[in-house]
Design a protein around this motif. Structure first.
Motif, PDB file in Angstrom:
ATOM      1  N   PHE A  16      62.690  39.501  90.070  1.00 35.73           N
ATOM      2  CA  PHE A  16      63.083  40.529  91.039  1.00 35.73           C
ATOM      3  C   PHE A  16      62.992  39.941  92.454  1.00 35.73           C
ATOM      4  O   PHE A  16      63.915  40.105  93.268  1.00 35.73           O
ATOM      5  N   ASP A  17      61.889  39.231  92.719  1.00 34.11           N
ATOM      6  CA  ASP A  17      61.693  38.667  94.055  1.00 34.11           C
ATOM      7  C   ASP A  17      62.753  37.621  94.394  1.00 34.11           C
ATOM      8  O   ASP A  17      63.168  37.503  95.551  1.00 34.11           O
ATOM      9  N   LEU A  18      63.179  36.861  93.366  1.00 34.76           N
ATOM     10  CA  LEU A  18      64.253  35.886  93.592  1.00 34.76           C
ATOM     11  C   LEU A  18      65.518  36.586  94.062  1.00 34.76           C
ATOM     12  O   LEU A  18      66.227  36.107  94.942  1.00 34.76           O
ATOM     13  N   ALA A  19      65.797  37.715  93.423  1.00 36.67           N
ATOM     14  CA  ALA A  19      67.042  38.427  93.707  1.00 36.67           C
ATOM     15  C   ALA A  19      66.973  39.218  95.014  1.00 36.67           C
ATOM     16  O   ALA A  19      68.013  39.525  95.603  1.00 36.67           O
ATOM     17  N   ASP A  20      65.746  39.515  95.453  1.00 38.84           N
ATOM     18  CA  ASP A  20      65.554  40.345  96.653  1.00 38.84           C
ATOM     19  C   ASP A  20      65.628  39.461  97.896  1.00 38.84           C
ATOM     20  O   ASP A  20      64.616  39.037  98.439  1.00 38.84           O
ATOM     21  N   LEU A  21      66.839  39.211  98.344  1.00 40.26           N
ATOM     22  CA  LEU A  21      67.050  38.194  99.378  1.00 40.26           C
ATOM     23  C   LEU A  21      66.416  38.550 100.719  1.00 40.26           C
ATOM     24  O   LEU A  21      65.975  37.677 101.448  1.00 40.26           O
ATOM     25  N   ASP A  22      66.363  39.831 101.071  1.00 42.91           N
ATOM     26  CA  ASP A  22      65.761  40.188 102.359  1.00 42.91           C
ATOM     27  C   ASP A  22      64.281  40.558 102.217  1.00 42.91           C
ATOM     28  O   ASP A  22      63.635  40.928 103.202  1.00 42.91           O
ATOM     29  N   VAL A  70      67.180  49.991  94.233  1.00 40.82           N
ATOM     30  CA  VAL A  70      66.142  50.214  93.227  1.00 40.82           C
ATOM     31  C   VAL A  70      64.916  49.434  93.662  1.00 40.82           C
ATOM     32  O   VAL A  70      65.010  48.246  94.000  1.00 40.82           O
ATOM     33  N   ASP A  71      63.756  50.111  93.706  1.00 39.49           N
ATOM     34  CA  ASP A  71      62.557  49.398  94.164  1.00 39.49           C
ATOM     35  C   ASP A  71      61.849  48.709  92.989  1.00 39.49           C
ATOM     36  O   ASP A  71      62.084  49.023  91.829  1.00 39.49           O
ATOM     37  N   ARG A  72      60.991  47.778  93.351  1.00 39.27           N
ATOM     38  CA  ARG A  72      60.349  46.885  92.389  1.00 39.27           C
ATOM     39  C   ARG A  72      59.550  47.661  91.344  1.00 39.27           C
ATOM     40  O   ARG A  72      59.643  47.392  90.146  1.00 39.27           O
ATOM     41  N   ASP A  73      58.755  48.629  91.772  1.00 38.84           N
ATOM     42  CA  ASP A  73      57.909  49.373  90.827  1.00 38.84           C
ATOM     43  C   ASP A  73      58.743  50.187  89.850  1.00 38.84           C
ATOM     44  O   ASP A  73      58.426  50.256  88.659  1.00 38.84           O
ATOM     45  N   THR A  74      59.807  50.802  90.347  1.00 36.64           N
ATOM     46  CA  THR A  74      60.685  51.586  89.477  1.00 36.64           C
ATOM     47  C   THR A  74      61.323  50.698  88.421  1.00 36.64           C
ATOM     48  O   THR A  74      61.403  51.043  87.236  1.00 36.64           O
ATOM     49  N   TYR A  75      61.761  49.527  88.870  1.00 35.70           N
ATOM     50  CA  TYR A  75      62.405  48.562  87.975  1.00 35.70           C
ATOM     51  C   TYR A  75      61.447  48.113  86.878  1.00 35.70           C
ATOM     52  O   TYR A  75      61.757  48.159  85.689  1.00 35.70           O
ATOM     53  N   LEU A  76      60.241  47.708  87.274  1.00 37.26           N
ATOM     54  CA  LEU A  76      59.283  47.190  86.294  1.00 37.26           C
ATOM     55  C   LEU A  76      58.796  48.300  85.366  1.00 37.26           C
ATOM     56  O   LEU A  76      58.618  48.074  84.162  1.00 37.26           O
ATOM     57  N   ASP A 107      58.757  50.879  80.034  1.00 34.23           N
ATOM     58  CA  ASP A 107      58.994  52.057  79.200  1.00 34.23           C
ATOM     59  C   ASP A 107      60.001  51.760  78.095  1.00 34.23           C
ATOM     60  O   ASP A 107      59.872  52.265  76.984  1.00 34.23           O
ATOM     61  N   PHE A 108      60.988  50.928  78.414  1.00 30.76           N
ATOM     62  CA  PHE A 108      61.957  50.571  77.376  1.00 30.76           C
ATOM     63  C   PHE A 108      61.269  49.793  76.256  1.00 30.76           C
ATOM     64  O   PHE A 108      61.434  50.086  75.071  1.00 30.76           O
ATOM     65  N   LEU A 109      60.451  48.823  76.645  1.00 34.55           N
ATOM     66  CA  LEU A 109      59.754  48.003  75.648  1.00 34.55           C
ATOM     67  C   LEU A 109      58.825  48.852  74.785  1.00 34.55           C
ATOM     68  O   LEU A 109      58.760  48.674  73.567  1.00 34.55           O
TER      69      LEU A 109
END
Ligand SMILES: [Ca+2]
Ligand SMILES: [Ca+2]
Ligand SMILES: [Ca+2]
Length: 172
Positions: free
Chosen positions: A94-100, A139-145, A150-152
């Motif tokens: 996620f951090d890699l993709a979060d350019l700003d 989409v924020d980091r916590d929501t994503y993770l 939850d899917f897993l």
């Protein structure tokens, strides 16, 4: 605990579909995510992501033979494994993709990351729409993770849309 979700995730990680996940295959996710976000391989975030993924691989590979079978993955994956090692690894991508670096991904950044790590562009776009509940366009980091967790663990999550066979399996 959902075996269906584990099968879908395992199938995505087994990029060449030969039934096992190898270390080069697994680290390939980091390389593709780095390339998709235009990061140099020597960037500290790329180095950190590689280290986090090596750690996950070692834990997944129960008998340490360099190949992770579905049985090994199934025995390992779950809430505890997610919190201990998947969260840091997924967060590193996620951090890699979060350019700003603001802790949020735009639709474009999100779709590029997920496509680079094995989702179809359509599945990733649908997942973004489901995750962006407030329609703010990020989409924020916590929501994503939390959605991947939850899917897993339950098989039900906004991220379910990201996985190609989820509509089919949900219906069956
Ligand atoms: Ca493979
Ligand atoms: Ca093994
Ligand atoms: Ca951002």
């Amino acid at each position: 605990m959902s075996d269906t979700a584990k099968r879908l995730i395992f199938a995505m990680l087994d990029a060449d579909r030969d039934g096992v996940i190898t270390l080069p295959e697994y680290l390939g996710r980091v390389e593709r995510a780095a390339a998709a976000s235009g990061r140099d391989p020597s960037h500290p975030l790329v180095t950190a992501a590689t280290a986090a993924h090596r750690e996950v691989f070692e834990q997944m590979d129960g008998n340490a033979d360099g190949r992770v079978t579905f049985e090994e993955y199934r025995a390992w994956a779950g809430h505890d494994a997610f919190e201990e090692s998947c969260r840091p690894a997924l967060g590193s991508l996620f951090d890699l993709a979060d350019l700003d670096g603001d802790g949020r991904l735009s639709r474009d950044e999100f779709t590029r990351l997920r496509a680079a790590t094995g989702n179809s562009a359509g599945g990733a776009a649908a997942a973004f729409t489901a995750l962006d509940v407030h329609g703010g366009g990020t989409v924020d980091r916590d929501t994503y993770l939390a959605a991947i967790h939850d899917f897993l663990t339950t098989g039900t999550s906004p991220m379910a849309d990201a996985y190609p066979d989820s509509a089919e399996t949900a219906a069956s």
